[in-house]
Design a protein around this motif. Structure first.
Motif, PDB file in Angstrom:
ATOM      1  N   ALA A   1       0.840  -1.196   0.000  1.00 17.96           N
ATOM      2  CA  ALA A   1       0.000   0.000   0.000  1.00 17.96           C
ATOM      3  C   ALA A   1       0.874   1.246   0.000  1.00 17.96           C
ATOM      4  O   ALA A   1       0.627   2.190  -0.764  1.00 17.96           O
ATOM      5  CB  ALA A   1      -0.941  -0.005   1.206  1.00 17.96           C
ATOM      6  N   ASP A   2       1.911   1.245   0.816  1.00 16.18           N
ATOM      7  CA  ASP A   2       2.805   2.400   0.896  1.00 16.18           C
ATOM      8  C   ASP A   2       3.579   2.601  -0.406  1.00 16.18           C
ATOM      9  O   ASP A   2       3.645   3.715  -0.929  1.00 16.18           O
ATOM     10  CB  ASP A   2       3.759   2.233   2.077  1.00 16.18           C
TER      11      ASP A   2
ATOM     12  N   LEU B   1      -5.010   1.445   2.206  1.00 11.50           N
ATOM     13  CA  LEU B   1      -5.295   0.070   2.605  1.00 11.50           C
ATOM     14  C   LEU B   1      -6.674   0.006   3.247  1.00 11.50           C
ATOM     15  O   LEU B   1      -6.969   0.758   4.181  1.00 11.50           O
ATOM     16  CB  LEU B   1      -4.232  -0.427   3.592  1.00 11.50           C
ATOM     17  N   VAL B   2      -7.529  -0.867   2.723  1.00 10.15           N
ATOM     18  CA  VAL B   2      -8.867  -1.090   3.268  1.00 10.15           C
ATOM     19  C   VAL B   2      -8.848  -2.497   3.851  1.00 10.15           C
ATOM     20  O   VAL B   2      -8.551  -3.466   3.142  1.00 10.15           O
ATOM     21  CB  VAL B   2      -9.950  -0.950   2.176  1.00 10.15           C
ATOM     22  N   THR B   3      -9.157  -2.602   5.142  1.00 12.18           N
ATOM     23  CA  THR B   3      -8.983  -3.876   5.834  1.00 12.18           C
ATOM     24  C   THR B   3     -10.041  -4.081   6.910  1.00 12.18           C
ATOM     25  O   THR B   3     -10.633  -3.118   7.398  1.00 12.18           O
ATOM     26  CB  THR B   3      -7.570  -3.953   6.464  1.00 12.18           C
TER      27      THR B   3
ATOM     28  N   LEU C   1      -4.018  -3.702  11.861  1.00 12.39           N
ATOM     29  CA  LEU C   1      -3.370  -3.362  10.595  1.00 12.39           C
ATOM     30  C   LEU C   1      -3.827  -1.996  10.102  1.00 12.39           C
ATOM     31  O   LEU C   1      -3.009  -1.191   9.640  1.00 12.39           O
ATOM     32  CB  LEU C   1      -3.663  -4.441   9.545  1.00 12.39           C
ATOM     33  N   ALA C   2      -5.113  -1.705  10.206  1.00 10.30           N
ATOM     34  CA  ALA C   2      -5.628  -0.401   9.777  1.00 10.30           C
ATOM     35  C   ALA C   2      -4.950   0.712  10.565  1.00 10.30           C
ATOM     36  O   ALA C   2      -4.535   1.730   9.999  1.00 10.30           O
ATOM     37  CB  ALA C   2      -7.136  -0.336   9.959  1.00 10.30           C
TER      38      ALA C   2
ATOM     39  N   GLY D   1      -4.672   2.832   7.471  1.00  7.62           N
ATOM     40  CA  GLY D   1      -5.695   2.373   6.537  1.00  7.62           C
ATOM     41  C   GLY D   1      -7.103   2.656   7.003  1.00  7.62           C
ATOM     42  O   GLY D   1      -7.326   3.273   8.043  1.00  7.62           O
ATOM     43  N   LEU D   2      -8.037   2.205   6.224  1.00  9.57           N
ATOM     44  CA  LEU D   2      -9.457   2.359   6.516  1.00  9.57           C
ATOM     45  C   LEU D   2      -9.992   1.036   7.039  1.00  9.57           C
ATOM     46  O   LEU D   2      -9.891   0.009   6.358  1.00  9.57           O
ATOM     47  CB  LEU D   2     -10.204   2.762   5.238  1.00  9.57           C
TER      48      LEU D   2
END
Length: 157
Positions: free
Chosen positions: A53-54, A60-62, A67-68, A73-74
């Motif tokens: 993602a980076d 990043l959708v998770t 992790l989000a 991320g979202l």
């Protein structure tokens, strides 16, 4: 995540969806989003997802809260894809269908098939329907009954 990514709005951010969000990736692609899916890339590990993602400038959708948080991320909390779509709409995503723009299978940008051109047996005649083709995987797309079903789901958000 890099600073330019944290300033992006959902409307302009290319996305990376984790392995728990494959069906959501298909919906997003049908709405024209550049929505890469982790399993299409052969990636499951959290660190690899965050790094990808980076490196690609993707949001990043998770469904993984840790992790989000770690990757900026979202977080998606729902299990049901319709509920996930509601979450995205509430987060500012425009969820409307237009002409097909992204391959629902591999996320590549679609190209229009010329009227009168041949299509595979499963696809309609280009003189009767507008048809698009994925230059990467060869799939053909048109606005058929599946399109109408997705449009109905999105209209209820």
């Amino acid at each position: 995540m890099a600073d330019d990514q944290s300033r992006r709005t959902p409307a302009d951010a290319p996305l990376l969806l984790d392995v728990m969000l494959g069906k959501l990736a298909t919906y997003l692609r049908m709405c024209g989003y550049d929505a890469a899916y982790a399993l299409d890339r052969g990636i499951e590990a959290d660190d690899a997802l965050a790094d990808l993602a980076d490196s690609e400038g993707r949001l990043l959708v998770t469904r993984d809260s840790e992790l989000a948080s770690r990757a900026g991320g979202l977080l998606i909390k729902s299990l049901d894809v319709t509920d996930q779509l509601h979450e995205l709409a509430n987060a500012g995503f425009a969820l409307e269908l237009s002409d097909p723009a992204r391959c629902a299978e591999c996320n590549a940008a679609l190209v229009a098939v010329a009227a009168g051109a041949e299509t595979p047996e499963y696809a309609p005649d280009t003189d009767e329907f507008r048809v698009w083709r994925c230059p990467d995987c060869g799939q053909h797309f048109w606005k058929g009954s599946h399109w109408e079903s997705v449009e109905e789901t999105l209209s209820e958000l």
